[in-house]
Design a protein around this motif. Sequence first.
Motif, mmCIF file in Angstrom:
data_model
loop_
_atom_site.group_PDB
_atom_site.id
_atom_site.type_symbol
_atom_site.label_atom_id
_atom_site.label_comp_id
_atom_site.label_asym_id
_atom_site.label_seq_id
_atom_site.Cartn_x
_atom_site.Cartn_y
_atom_site.Cartn_z
ATOM 1 N N VAL A 9 2.226 67.419 96.732
ATOM 2 C CA VAL A 9 1.916 66.043 97.137
ATOM 3 C C VAL A 9 0.949 65.489 96.107
ATOM 4 N N GLY A 10 1.293 64.351 95.503
ATOM 5 C CA GLY A 10 0.456 63.894 94.406
ATOM 6 C C GLY A 10 0.335 62.393 94.273
ATOM 7 N N ALA A 11 -0.568 62.033 93.380
ATOM 8 C CA ALA A 11 -0.789 60.654 92.955
ATOM 9 C C ALA A 11 -1.446 60.743 91.592
ATOM 10 N N SER A 29 -4.472 57.919 95.311
ATOM 11 C CA SER A 29 -5.311 59.116 95.237
ATOM 12 C C SER A 29 -6.020 59.374 96.556
ATOM 13 N N CYS A 30 -6.548 58.317 97.192
ATOM 14 C CA CYS A 30 -7.264 58.541 98.449
ATOM 15 C C CYS A 30 -6.309 58.898 99.581
ATOM 16 N N VAL A 31 -5.087 58.386 99.558
ATOM 17 C CA VAL A 31 -4.095 58.767 100.565
ATOM 18 C C VAL A 31 -3.771 60.254 100.448
ATOM 19 N N VAL A 32 -3.605 60.735 99.219
ATOM 20 C CA VAL A 32 -3.328 62.157 99.010
ATOM 21 C C VAL A 32 -4.495 63.014 99.499
ATOM 22 N N VAL A 181 2.071 59.481 106.999
ATOM 23 C CA VAL A 181 3.429 59.758 106.518
ATOM 24 C C VAL A 181 3.437 60.964 105.591
ATOM 25 N N LEU A 182 2.529 60.994 104.611
ATOM 26 C CA LEU A 182 2.520 62.098 103.659
ATOM 27 C C LEU A 182 2.236 63.428 104.345
ATOM 28 N N VAL A 184 2.889 64.324 107.469
ATOM 29 C CA VAL A 184 4.063 64.755 108.235
ATOM 30 C C VAL A 184 5.172 65.240 107.310
ATOM 31 N N VAL A 185 5.450 64.471 106.250
ATOM 32 C CA VAL A 185 6.503 64.860 105.308
ATOM 33 C C VAL A 185 6.193 66.222 104.689
ATOM 34 N N ALA A 186 4.954 66.405 104.248
ATOM 35 C CA ALA A 186 4.583 67.661 103.602
ATOM 36 C C ALA A 186 4.680 68.838 104.560
ATOM 37 N N LEU A 187 4.174 68.666 105.774
ATOM 38 C CA LEU A 187 4.184 69.767 106.730
ATOM 39 C C LEU A 187 5.602 70.134 107.150
ATOM 40 N N ARG A 188 6.422 69.132 107.408
ATOM 41 C CA ARG A 188 7.801 69.423 107.820
ATOM 42 C C ARG A 188 8.582 70.098 106.696
ATOM 43 N N ALA A 189 8.397 69.637 105.476
ATOM 44 C CA ALA A 189 9.089 70.275 104.350
ATOM 45 C C ALA A 189 8.582 71.688 104.140
ATOM 46 N N ALA A 190 7.280 71.896 104.323
ATOM 47 C CA ALA A 190 6.707 73.224 104.130
ATOM 48 C C ALA A 190 7.176 74.214 105.182
#
Length: 215
Positions: A9-11, A29-32, A181-182, A184-190
């Motif tokens: 997960v990046g920016a 950056s702050c969202v990440v 959003v990030l 949830v997306v990261a955790l579900r993909a992981a």
Amino acid sequence: DKADEFVVVGAHLDSWDLATGTTDNGTGSCVVLEAARTLAELARRGFRPRRTVRFVLFSGEEQGLHGSKQYVKRHADEMPKTSMAVVHDTGTGRVYGLGLQGRAAVKAVLDPELETLKTVDGWKGLELSGSGGTDHLSFEAVGVPGFACRQEMDEYRLTHHTQSDTFDKAKGPNLVQGAQVLAVVALRAANLPALLPRDKPPEPKSDAPPDPKKK
């Protein structure tokens, strides 16, 4: 149990030189960082992801994606085990989807996993179309599914790369939504049973003659 596999997960941390770079890309950056804080807190409470989620703030994006290109180069041995990379880089607007770069097989896997995001204000869903211009392309270039957040413009075209790209342009509620959003997306993909599929339709061939002005 799959700690040697990765979700990135990046920016990009660098900005243009006319102002302080809030919407390009301090907001990303702050969202990440907030997504990282959220998943770390979940891990402390016992909800650890199956794969390693790595949060990266790339530099040199503005000069040619140099940070993400170097990441891919230096972590070449991890690329076959990197399930996906997703980046946030279109200002302070809410995230309404992800552009999947034509990866229909990925959409089939992620659509049911991200069903709960429909309860998040502004989320619309995954799109097969892709986008350019930011650090996900460095991962796409080596075959790793790389996606950019699709975001509401929210004055982005009036702020980025201008002298008005200052802190007052950041909109807190939208950034909270992006972090939701990030995360949830990261955790579900992981937590998927397997890495995301990498098959992708070939780029369409053009019958037009080459443009002599293009190198």
